[in-house]
Design a protein around this motif. Sequence first.
Motif, mmCIF file in Angstrom:
data_model
loop_
_atom_site.group_PDB
_atom_site.id
_atom_site.type_symbol
_atom_site.label_atom_id
_atom_site.label_comp_id
_atom_site.label_asym_id
_atom_site.label_seq_id
_atom_site.Cartn_x
_atom_site.Cartn_y
_atom_site.Cartn_z
ATOM 1 N N SER A 1 6.038 -5.609 3.006
ATOM 2 C CA SER A 1 5.964 -6.763 3.912
ATOM 3 C C SER A 1 5.349 -8.010 3.292
ATOM 4 C CB SER A 1 5.195 -6.373 5.178
ATOM 5 O OG SER A 1 3.945 -5.823 4.854
ATOM 6 N N ILE B 1 2.749 -8.126 -3.487
ATOM 7 C CA ILE B 1 3.595 -7.599 -4.566
ATOM 8 C C ILE B 1 4.840 -6.917 -3.988
ATOM 9 C CG2 ILE B 1 3.679 -5.811 -6.363
ATOM 10 C CD1 ILE B 1 0.693 -6.472 -6.948
ATOM 11 N N SER C 1 1.416 -2.149 9.842
ATOM 12 C CA SER C 1 1.037 -2.893 11.057
ATOM 13 C C SER C 1 1.610 -4.319 11.065
ATOM 14 C CB SER C 1 -0.494 -2.964 11.171
ATOM 15 O OG SER C 1 -1.016 -3.557 10.002
ATOM 16 N N GLY C 2 1.975 -4.821 9.918
ATOM 17 C CA GLY C 2 2.420 -6.213 9.809
ATOM 18 C C GLY C 2 3.907 -6.379 10.037
ATOM 19 N N ASP D 1 3.396 4.780 8.562
ATOM 20 C CA ASP D 1 2.172 4.914 7.773
ATOM 21 C C ASP D 1 2.430 5.918 6.655
ATOM 22 O OD1 ASP D 1 -0.321 5.532 6.757
ATOM 23 O OD2 ASP D 1 -1.278 5.813 8.709
ATOM 24 N N ASN E 1 4.411 1.379 -3.354
ATOM 25 C CA ASN E 1 3.576 0.203 -3.585
ATOM 26 C C ASN E 1 2.429 0.074 -2.582
ATOM 27 O OD1 ASN E 1 3.169 -2.862 -4.314
ATOM 28 N ND2 ASN E 1 3.628 -2.820 -2.127
ATOM 29 N N TYR F 1 -10.777 3.651 -5.234
ATOM 30 C CA TYR F 1 -9.527 2.992 -5.640
ATOM 31 C C TYR F 1 -9.121 3.412 -7.061
ATOM 32 C CZ TYR F 1 -6.307 -0.999 -6.332
ATOM 33 O OH TYR F 1 -5.221 -1.799 -6.572
HETATM 34 P P1 NDP Z 1 -1.461 -6.476 -0.061
HETATM 35 O O1 NDP Z 1 -2.771 -6.125 0.552
HETATM 36 O O2 NDP Z 1 -1.060 -7.894 -0.171
HETATM 37 O O3 NDP Z 1 -0.285 -5.684 0.715
HETATM 38 C C1 NDP Z 1 -0.420 -4.314 0.957
HETATM 39 C C2 NDP Z 1 0.867 -3.780 1.530
HETATM 40 O O4 NDP Z 1 0.699 -2.364 1.754
HETATM 41 C C3 NDP Z 1 1.205 -4.383 2.882
HETATM 42 O O5 NDP Z 1 2.604 -4.510 2.975
HETATM 43 C C4 NDP Z 1 0.704 -3.341 3.874
HETATM 44 O O6 NDP Z 1 1.405 -3.337 5.097
HETATM 45 C C5 NDP Z 1 1.024 -2.076 3.113
HETATM 46 N N1 NDP Z 1 0.245 -0.929 3.560
HETATM 47 C C6 NDP Z 1 -1.085 -0.750 3.539
HETATM 48 N N2 NDP Z 1 -1.404 0.456 4.028
HETATM 49 C C7 NDP Z 1 -0.229 1.058 4.367
HETATM 50 C C8 NDP Z 1 0.113 2.317 4.928
HETATM 51 N N3 NDP Z 1 -0.822 3.214 5.242
HETATM 52 N N4 NDP Z 1 1.415 2.591 5.133
HETATM 53 C C9 NDP Z 1 2.378 1.687 4.839
HETATM 54 N N5 NDP Z 1 2.106 0.493 4.298
HETATM 55 C C10 NDP Z 1 0.816 0.177 4.064
HETATM 56 O O7 NDP Z 1 -1.462 -5.734 -1.474
HETATM 57 P P2 NDP Z 1 -0.971 -6.243 -2.914
HETATM 58 O O8 NDP Z 1 0.368 -6.827 -2.810
HETATM 59 O O9 NDP Z 1 -2.055 -6.991 -3.543
HETATM 60 O O10 NDP Z 1 -0.890 -4.835 -3.693
HETATM 61 C C11 NDP Z 1 0.264 -4.036 -3.692
HETATM 62 C C12 NDP Z 1 0.015 -2.822 -4.580
HETATM 63 O O11 NDP Z 1 -0.356 -3.248 -5.888
HETATM 64 C C13 NDP Z 1 -1.142 -1.944 -4.081
HETATM 65 O O12 NDP Z 1 -0.842 -0.602 -4.329
HETATM 66 C C14 NDP Z 1 -2.303 -2.393 -4.951
HETATM 67 O O13 NDP Z 1 -3.282 -1.408 -5.061
HETATM 68 C C15 NDP Z 1 -1.605 -2.680 -6.266
HETATM 69 N N6 NDP Z 1 -2.306 -3.587 -7.147
HETATM 70 C C16 NDP Z 1 -2.578 -4.877 -6.762
HETATM 71 C C17 NDP Z 1 -3.249 -5.726 -7.628
HETATM 72 C C18 NDP Z 1 -3.533 -7.136 -7.281
HETATM 73 O O14 NDP Z 1 -4.138 -7.837 -8.109
HETATM 74 N N7 NDP Z 1 -3.155 -7.641 -6.126
HETATM 75 C C19 NDP Z 1 -3.704 -5.256 -8.941
HETATM 76 C C20 NDP Z 1 -3.367 -3.889 -9.232
HETATM 77 C C21 NDP Z 1 -2.685 -3.098 -8.360
HETATM 78 P P3 NDP Z 1 0.884 -4.153 6.408
HETATM 79 O O15 NDP Z 1 1.251 -5.584 6.147
HETATM 80 O O16 NDP Z 1 1.616 -3.546 7.535
HETATM 81 O O17 NDP Z 1 -0.607 -3.932 6.456
#
Ligand code: NDP
Length: 247
Positions: free
Chosen positions: A14, A17, A38-39, A63, A90, A155
């Motif tokens: 959503s 990344i 949730s988003g 989820d 992701n 993490y």
């Molecule tokens: P964001 O916080 O921007 O987005 C997280 C996404 O994961 C959202 O779409 C959220 O959905 C979804 N999500 C969270 N929990 C759940 C769940 N239980 N079930 C389904 N969907 C879920 O994260 P980033 O884009 O920053 O990160 C994406 C990935 O990259 C992650 O795995 C993160 O650990 C990894 N990463 C990120 C880095 C960074 O610098 N940003 C660095 C290294 C790794 P919703 O909108 O519904 O909450």
Amino acid sequence: MSLQGKIAVVTGGSRGIGRAVCLRLAQLGAFVYVNYVSGVKAAEETVEIIKEAGGKAIPVGFDVADADAVQAAFKKIVKEAGSVDILVNNAGITRDGIMARMKESDWDSVLDTNLKGAFLCSKAVSRSMMKKKSGRIVNISSVSGFTGNSGQVNYAAAKAGLVGFTKSMAREYASRNITVNSIAPGYIETEMTALLEVETQEQIKGEIPLGEFGKCEDIAGAVAYLVSEDGGYITGQTLHVNGGMYM
Ligand code: NDP
């Protein structure tokens, strides 16, 4: 590079990344299931952007840490689409804090979403991929899983765990022509990193040889490569996309 006719599921597609990955895969011709928990608005926005650009996508809420919900969602997707060719694990969360004060629930929720979620989704999708004798799975790890990070025992453990998961799954599924790889992003400009103090951001940039945080598109490009035909002989690997901060 073309993904014409491929069906992709991107967990946490959503925003951040995940959204960039969805846009890239759709741009290359894949039909993309944009997952969120949730988003719903953000997921619908991602789908809108894809459609406006001429691509195909649909939001799908579940989820990743909920085994029953994952099972039901993939059953429906496979029924609808016939099969899943690409899975990008992701979805991820952080619950940072020094270990002495970290609650058990912070440990559990991060491990459940970031590590168990990848297991559940991969397991749910593997039957359809095995039947088709082809598939691509990409797990989004993190540089924290390699270097460790103070305040992130939960993490870093989950992200390091994803690497062992990736290698083991790659070995198990190679004979079915299913490749499993991970990508370890460094610091990427997202809502997650925007939470860092400006001073901390500058300090981190000083430790990155390329001198900047990465962009979501940098990760999307790496995913596209690994799931494309060009990446077909790569499995069990971790691609580090981090501006050189960890070599
Ligand atoms: P964001 O916080 O921007 O987005 C997280 C996404 O994961 C959202 O779409 C959220 O959905 C979804 N999500 C969270 N929990 C759940 C769940 N239980 N079930 C389904 N969907 C879920 O994260 P980033 O884009 O920053 O990160 C994406 C990935 O990259 C992650 O795995 C993160 O650990 C990894 N990463 C990120 C880095 C960074 O610098 N940003 C660095 C290294 C790794 P919703 O909108 O519904 O909450």
